[in-house]
Design a protein around this motif. Structure first.
Motif, short mmCIF file in Angstrom:
data_model
loop_
_atom_site.label_atom_id
_atom_site.label_comp_id
_atom_site.label_asym_id
_atom_site.label_seq_id
_atom_site.Cartn_x
_atom_site.Cartn_y
_atom_site.Cartn_z
N HIS A 110 0.82 -1.22 0.00
CA HIS A 110 0.00 0.00 0.00
C HIS A 110 0.85 1.26 0.00
O HIS A 110 0.48 2.28 -0.60
CB HIS A 110 -0.92 -0.03 1.22
CG HIS A 110 -2.07 0.90 1.13
ND1 HIS A 110 -2.00 2.23 1.47
CD2 HIS A 110 -3.36 0.70 0.72
CE1 HIS A 110 -3.17 2.80 1.28
NE2 HIS A 110 -4.02 1.90 0.83
N ASP A 113 1.65 3.51 -3.06
CA ASP A 113 0.61 4.35 -3.66
C ASP A 113 0.88 5.84 -3.48
O ASP A 113 0.33 6.66 -4.21
CB ASP A 113 -0.76 4.03 -3.06
CG ASP A 113 -1.24 2.64 -3.43
OD1 ASP A 113 -0.86 2.17 -4.51
OD2 ASP A 113 -1.98 2.04 -2.64
N SER A 128 -1.79 -4.29 -7.30
CA SER A 128 -1.43 -3.65 -6.03
C SER A 128 -2.42 -4.07 -4.96
O SER A 128 -3.57 -4.39 -5.25
CB SER A 128 -1.44 -2.12 -6.17
OG SER A 128 -2.76 -1.63 -6.24
N ARG A 130 -3.68 -2.20 -2.75
CA ARG A 130 -4.74 -1.18 -2.63
C ARG A 130 -5.96 -1.62 -3.44
O ARG A 130 -7.11 -1.47 -2.99
CB ARG A 130 -4.25 0.18 -3.11
CG ARG A 130 -5.33 1.26 -3.07
CD ARG A 130 -4.79 2.61 -3.51
NE ARG A 130 -4.26 2.57 -4.86
CZ ARG A 130 -5.00 2.70 -5.96
NH1 ARG A 130 -6.32 2.84 -5.87
NH2 ARG A 130 -4.46 2.68 -7.15
N GLU A 134 -9.78 -2.20 -2.29
CA GLU A 134 -10.95 -1.60 -2.93
C GLU A 134 -11.97 -2.67 -3.32
O GLU A 134 -13.18 -2.45 -3.22
CB GLU A 134 -10.52 -0.79 -4.15
CG GLU A 134 -9.74 0.47 -3.79
CD GLU A 134 -9.18 1.18 -5.00
OE1 GLU A 134 -9.32 0.64 -6.13
OE2 GLU A 134 -8.59 2.26 -4.83
N GLY A 169 -3.59 -4.06 2.57
CA GLY A 169 -4.45 -3.38 1.61
C GLY A 169 -5.90 -3.36 2.06
O GLY A 169 -6.59 -2.35 1.95
N GLN A 173 -8.10 -0.03 3.49
CA GLN A 173 -9.23 0.41 2.67
C GLN A 173 -10.59 0.18 3.32
O GLN A 173 -11.51 0.97 3.12
CB GLN A 173 -9.20 -0.30 1.31
CG GLN A 173 -8.04 0.10 0.43
CD GLN A 173 -8.12 1.55 -0.01
OE1 GLN A 173 -9.20 2.07 -0.29
NE2 GLN A 173 -6.99 2.23 -0.07
#
Length: 205
Positions: A110, A113, A128, A130, A134, A169, A173
């Motif tokens: 993460h 980013d 990734s 991230r 998501e 991640g 998130q």
């Protein structure tokens, strides 16, 4: 025009190991050099540096040392690799300081980013964590999971800690969902699985 390649030289457990990536680098350089309209007045070459330590695993010590050596000896225009998180981070900080782009198929964590400073010139071509986070957010919204999320993962604290960074991640998130409680349970291979089950029972509801 020189490309500096910093990757594991022998260890094929890494998808970006040199025996896997090397043929593509050679083919790409040959293709670019065969097209005089792409880089007129330049010939693209590459130099290689090994990011492994003496045990054959990615090293946060070897990789930046190799990167500095390649920078001083060959003055490359860009870096390819490293891929491992702990190797890529210090090299990316150096390349940002040198104002040189770094291209990697790894560095999924993460932290990469953040393009405001130290990783501003780092480009990742692979997935990734991230994006994994998501996806977790979208799944929670789709199925109306609004109260609690429990992340259970293995972390041996050796090598590149892939499960830790994958869970990170999600951990970063998921709080985008307001009022969602996010807990984590870490275990090691051969650990106390009865304890893990009790943790899931206590925290996962």
């Amino acid at each position: 025009l020189t490309l500096a390649v910093v990757l594991p030289q022998h260890n094929l457990t890494y998808p970006w190991a040199w025996p896997r990536v090397g043929p593509a680098v050679r083919l790409a350089a040959a293709a670019v050099n065969s097209r005089r309209d792409l880089l007129p007045a330049f010939t693209l070459g590459w130099v290689f540096g090994n990011s492994e330590d003496r045990h054959g695993v990615c090293s946060e010590i070897a990789a930046p040392l190799v990167a500095v050596d390649l920078r001083l000896a060959h003055h490359p225009a860009a870096f390819l690799g490293p891929g491992c998180v702990y190797s890529a981070a210090p090299v990316a900080r150096f390349t940002s300081h040198w104002q040189l782009p770094l291209l990697t198929a790894g560095a999924e964590a993460h932290g990469f980013d953040d393009k405001s400073e130290e990783f501003g010139l780092t480009t990742r071509t692979g997935p990734s964590h991230r994006k994994l986070g998501e996806l977790g957010v979208q799944l929670h919204r789709r199925f109306n999971w609004t109260r609690r999320a429990l992340l259970v993962y293995c972390d041996e604290r050796v090598d590149d800690r892939p499960y830790y960074f994958a869970a990170e991640g999600l951990y970063v998130q998921l709080p985008a969902l307001l009022n969602l409680t996010v807990e984590d349970v870490v275990f090691q291979d051969g650990g106390n699985f009865s304890f893990i089950i009790q943790e899931i029972k206590a925290k996962g509801r």
